[in-house]
Design a protein around this motif. Sequence first.
Motif, PDB file in Angstrom:
ATOM      1  N   GLU A   1       0.855  -1.177   0.000  1.00  0.00           N
ATOM      2  CA  GLU A   1       0.000   0.000   0.000  1.00  0.00           C
ATOM      3  C   GLU A   1       0.898   1.237   0.000  1.00  0.00           C
ATOM      4  O   GLU A   1       1.985   1.223   0.583  1.00  0.00           O
ATOM      5  CB  GLU A   1      -0.875   0.032   1.251  1.00  0.00           C
ATOM      6  N   LEU A   2       0.440   2.296  -0.649  1.00  0.00           N
ATOM      7  CA  LEU A   2       1.229   3.523  -0.705  1.00  0.00           C
ATOM      8  C   LEU A   2       1.138   4.307   0.604  1.00  0.00           C
ATOM      9  O   LEU A   2       0.081   4.355   1.236  1.00  0.00           O
ATOM     10  CB  LEU A   2       0.734   4.417  -1.843  1.00  0.00           C
ATOM     11  N   THR A   3       2.239   4.927   0.965  1.00  0.00           N
ATOM     12  CA  THR A   3       2.251   5.829   2.115  1.00  0.00           C
ATOM     13  C   THR A   3       1.869   7.227   1.640  1.00  0.00           C
ATOM     14  O   THR A   3       1.868   7.509   0.430  1.00  0.00           O
ATOM     15  CB  THR A   3       3.654   5.899   2.749  1.00  0.00           C
ATOM     16  N   ASP A   4       1.570   8.106   2.581  1.00  0.00           N
ATOM     17  CA  ASP A   4       1.272   9.500   2.226  1.00  0.00           C
ATOM     18  C   ASP A   4       2.438  10.134   1.476  1.00  0.00           C
ATOM     19  O   ASP A   4       2.235  10.877   0.513  1.00  0.00           O
ATOM     20  CB  ASP A   4       0.953  10.331   3.481  1.00  0.00           C
ATOM     21  N   GLU A   5       3.664   9.827   1.902  1.00  0.00           N
ATOM     22  CA  GLU A   5       4.846  10.396   1.262  1.00  0.00           C
ATOM     23  C   GLU A   5       4.971   9.910  -0.182  1.00  0.00           C
ATOM     24  O   GLU A   5       5.283  10.697  -1.080  1.00  0.00           O
ATOM     25  CB  GLU A   5       6.114  10.042   2.052  1.00  0.00           C
ATOM     26  N   GLN A   6       4.733   8.631  -0.405  1.00  0.00           N
ATOM     27  CA  GLN A   6       4.808   8.090  -1.769  1.00  0.00           C
ATOM     28  C   GLN A   6       3.733   8.705  -2.665  1.00  0.00           C
ATOM     29  O   GLN A   6       3.997   9.007  -3.826  1.00  0.00           O
ATOM     30  CB  GLN A   6       4.666   6.571  -1.748  1.00  0.00           C
ATOM     31  N   ILE A   7       2.554   8.897  -2.113  1.00  0.00           N
ATOM     32  CA  ILE A   7       1.474   9.518  -2.884  1.00  0.00           C
ATOM     33  C   ILE A   7       1.872  10.933  -3.280  1.00  0.00           C
ATOM     34  O   ILE A   7       1.662  11.351  -4.419  1.00  0.00           O
ATOM     35  CB  ILE A   7       0.151   9.509  -2.094  1.00  0.00           C
ATOM     36  N   GLN A   8       2.506  11.658  -2.360  1.00  0.00           N
ATOM     37  CA  GLN A   8       2.930  13.031  -2.669  1.00  0.00           C
ATOM     38  C   GLN A   8       4.015  13.033  -3.741  1.00  0.00           C
ATOM     39  O   GLN A   8       3.997  13.871  -4.650  1.00  0.00           O
ATOM     40  CB  GLN A   8       3.421  13.745  -1.411  1.00  0.00           C
ATOM     41  N   VAL A   9       4.951  12.099  -3.665  1.00  0.00           N
ATOM     42  CA  VAL A   9       6.005  12.004  -4.684  1.00  0.00           C
ATOM     43  C   VAL A   9       5.379  11.740  -6.049  1.00  0.00           C
ATOM     44  O   VAL A   9       5.746  12.368  -7.057  1.00  0.00           O
ATOM     45  CB  VAL A   9       7.042  10.916  -4.324  1.00  0.00           C
ATOM     46  N   LEU A  10       4.427  10.834  -6.097  1.00  0.00           N
ATOM     47  CA  LEU A  10       3.744  10.540  -7.360  1.00  0.00           C
ATOM     48  C   LEU A  10       2.976  11.765  -7.858  1.00  0.00           C
ATOM     49  O   LEU A  10       2.967  12.057  -9.055  1.00  0.00           O
ATOM     50  CB  LEU A  10       2.792   9.357  -7.203  1.00  0.00           C
ATOM     51  N   ALA A  11       2.341  12.484  -6.945  1.00  0.00           N
ATOM     52  CA  ALA A  11       1.576  13.669  -7.329  1.00  0.00           C
ATOM     53  C   ALA A  11       2.493  14.761  -7.880  1.00  0.00           C
ATOM     54  O   ALA A  11       2.103  15.506  -8.787  1.00  0.00           O
ATOM     55  CB  ALA A  11       0.785  14.205  -6.138  1.00  0.00           C
ATOM     56  N   ASP A  12       3.705  14.840  -7.357  1.00  0.00           N
ATOM     57  CA  ASP A  12       4.653  15.868  -7.807  1.00  0.00           C
ATOM     58  C   ASP A  12       5.392  15.476  -9.085  1.00  0.00           C
ATOM     59  O   ASP A  12       6.037  16.312  -9.710  1.00  0.00           O
ATOM     60  CB  ASP A  12       5.690  16.148  -6.705  1.00  0.00           C
ATOM     61  N   ALA A  13       5.306  14.213  -9.473  1.00  0.00           N
ATOM     62  CA  ALA A  13       6.026  13.735 -10.655  1.00  0.00           C
ATOM     63  C   ALA A  13       5.386  14.270 -11.936  1.00  0.00           C
ATOM     64  O   ALA A  13       4.200  14.594 -11.977  1.00  0.00           O
ATOM     65  CB  ALA A  13       6.029  12.208 -10.678  1.00  0.00           C
ATOM     66  N   ASP A  14       6.193  14.354 -12.955  1.00  0.00           N
ATOM     67  CA  ASP A  14       5.705  14.787 -14.268  1.00  0.00           C
ATOM     68  C   ASP A  14       5.274  13.557 -15.048  1.00  0.00           C
ATOM     69  O   ASP A  14       6.097  12.785 -15.517  1.00  0.00           O
ATOM     70  CB  ASP A  14       6.818  15.531 -15.018  1.00  0.00           C
ATOM     71  N   TRP A  15       3.975  13.359 -15.160  1.00  0.00           N
ATOM     72  CA  TRP A  15       3.426  12.203 -15.856  1.00  0.00           C
ATOM     73  C   TRP A  15       3.097  12.513 -17.304  1.00  0.00           C
ATOM     74  O   TRP A  15       2.493  11.704 -17.996  1.00  0.00           O
ATOM     75  CB  TRP A  15       2.168  11.702 -15.151  1.00  0.00           C
ATOM     76  N   SER A  16       3.456  13.685 -17.747  1.00  0.00           N
ATOM     77  CA  SER A  16       3.076  14.066 -19.110  1.00  0.00           C
ATOM     78  C   SER A  16       3.978  13.384 -20.134  1.00  0.00           C
ATOM     79  O   SER A  16       5.188  13.299 -19.966  1.00  0.00           O
ATOM     80  CB  SER A  16       3.159  15.580 -19.277  1.00  0.00           C
ATOM     81  N   PHE A  17       3.354  12.886 -21.153  1.00  0.00           N
ATOM     82  CA  PHE A  17       4.052  12.337 -22.300  1.00  0.00           C
ATOM     83  C   PHE A  17       3.038  12.263 -23.435  1.00  0.00           C
ATOM     84  O   PHE A  17       1.850  12.478 -23.238  1.00  0.00           O
ATOM     85  CB  PHE A  17       4.681  10.969 -21.994  1.00  0.00           C
ATOM     86  N   GLU A  18       3.525  11.961 -24.594  1.00  0.00           N
ATOM     87  CA  GLU A  18       2.674  11.971 -25.779  1.00  0.00           C
ATOM     88  C   GLU A  18       1.489  11.024 -25.620  1.00  0.00           C
ATOM     89  O   GLU A  18       1.645   9.855 -25.278  1.00  0.00           O
ATOM     90  CB  GLU A  18       3.495  11.561 -27.002  1.00  0.00           C
ATOM     91  N   ASP A  19       0.293  11.540 -25.858  1.00  0.00           N
ATOM     92  CA  ASP A  19      -0.909  10.707 -25.820  1.00  0.00           C
ATOM     93  C   ASP A  19      -1.059  10.042 -27.184  1.00  0.00           C
ATOM     94  O   ASP A  19      -1.552  10.634 -28.130  1.00  0.00           O
ATOM     95  CB  ASP A  19      -2.143  11.547 -25.493  1.00  0.00           C
ATOM     96  N   ASP A  20      -0.601   8.794 -27.241  1.00  0.00           N
ATOM     97  CA  ASP A  20      -0.639   8.060 -28.509  1.00  0.00           C
ATOM     98  C   ASP A  20      -1.870   7.172 -28.624  1.00  0.00           C
ATOM     99  O   ASP A  20      -1.971   6.349 -29.531  1.00  0.00           O
ATOM    100  CB  ASP A  20       0.638   7.244 -28.686  1.00  0.00           C
ATOM    101  N   GLY A  21      -2.811   7.320 -27.682  1.00  0.00           N
ATOM    102  CA  GLY A  21      -4.028   6.530 -27.721  1.00  0.00           C
ATOM    103  C   GLY A  21      -3.880   5.137 -27.125  1.00  0.00           C
ATOM    104  O   GLY A  21      -4.832   4.369 -27.105  1.00  0.00           O
ATOM    105  N   SER A  22      -2.707   4.809 -26.609  1.00  0.00           N
ATOM    106  CA  SER A  22      -2.470   3.479 -26.055  1.00  0.00           C
ATOM    107  C   SER A  22      -3.100   3.356 -24.666  1.00  0.00           C
ATOM    108  O   SER A  22      -3.421   4.354 -24.015  1.00  0.00           O
ATOM    109  CB  SER A  22      -0.965   3.201 -25.954  1.00  0.00           C
ATOM    110  N   ASP A  23      -3.253   2.112 -24.234  1.00  0.00           N
ATOM    111  CA  ASP A  23      -3.752   1.868 -22.877  1.00  0.00           C
ATOM    112  C   ASP A  23      -2.812   2.489 -21.848  1.00  0.00           C
ATOM    113  O   ASP A  23      -3.264   3.025 -20.839  1.00  0.00           O
ATOM    114  CB  ASP A  23      -3.876   0.366 -22.616  1.00  0.00           C
ATOM    115  N   GLU A  24      -1.513   2.412 -22.111  1.00  0.00           N
ATOM    116  CA  GLU A  24      -0.540   2.989 -21.191  1.00  0.00           C
ATOM    117  C   GLU A  24      -0.734   4.498 -21.076  1.00  0.00           C
ATOM    118  O   GLU A  24      -0.746   5.046 -19.976  1.00  0.00           O
ATOM    119  CB  GLU A  24       0.880   2.675 -21.652  1.00  0.00           C
ATOM    120  N   ALA A  25      -0.911   5.163 -22.200  1.00  0.00           N
ATOM    121  CA  ALA A  25      -1.118   6.616 -22.187  1.00  0.00           C
ATOM    122  C   ALA A  25      -2.390   6.968 -21.423  1.00  0.00           C
ATOM    123  O   ALA A  25      -2.400   7.905 -20.616  1.00  0.00           O
ATOM    124  CB  ALA A  25      -1.190   7.150 -23.615  1.00  0.00           C
ATOM    125  N   ARG A  26      -3.446   6.209 -21.656  1.00  0.00           N
ATOM    126  CA  ARG A  26      -4.702   6.464 -20.932  1.00  0.00           C
ATOM    127  C   ARG A  26      -4.533   6.221 -19.444  1.00  0.00           C
ATOM    128  O   ARG A  26      -5.059   6.957 -18.612  1.00  0.00           O
ATOM    129  CB  ARG A  26      -5.830   5.606 -21.502  1.00  0.00           C
TER     130      ARG A  26
END
Length: 167
Positions: A27-52
């Motif tokens: 299970e994620l900790t509060d700290e891990q959730i914050q790290v994920l929230a601060d991460a840059d998840w942007s990348f090209e939306d190629d229509g793939s399941d991964e992109a979605r």
Amino acid sequence: MTNEQHAAEYQGLASLYRLYSNLMLRELTDEQIQVLADADWSFEDDGSDEARGYAWMQRYLRFRGNNARQDLAVDYARIFLAAGVYEGETAVPYESVYLSEAKILMQEPRDEVVKVYGQCGFQVDPELKTPEDHAGYELEFCAMLCERISQRLAGGEDAAELIATLD
């Protein structure tokens, strides 16, 4: 592509495998959730399941409520531990369930994984008391291999044997 570029690619793969492993094993900790929230998840939306999937994760993290850790822990328990699920689908993250003749835990695929882990010096976390063929462990093993490949390539060494193990 240079060895340094290949090494960087394998280091990136190691980070990705480790993220996926952590999401499946704990299970994620509060700290891990914050790290994920601060991460840059942007990348090209190629229509793939991964992109979605990444877009969905970014949206959730951006608009998460005050109980995100608890909400995610409940989702984790329902999906990976089948807690409170009596009908319907859950994730069964064990290789034995899919690849063994009996379709149950602790079968030949688990034994094969344990053998490969031992040959490569990989140990699972004994505190989790989870069979070794759990997908989270397999992803953690892949992360370890990618890190070793990256180190060898960065040092100008041959990594073909490790790459073959990863395949």
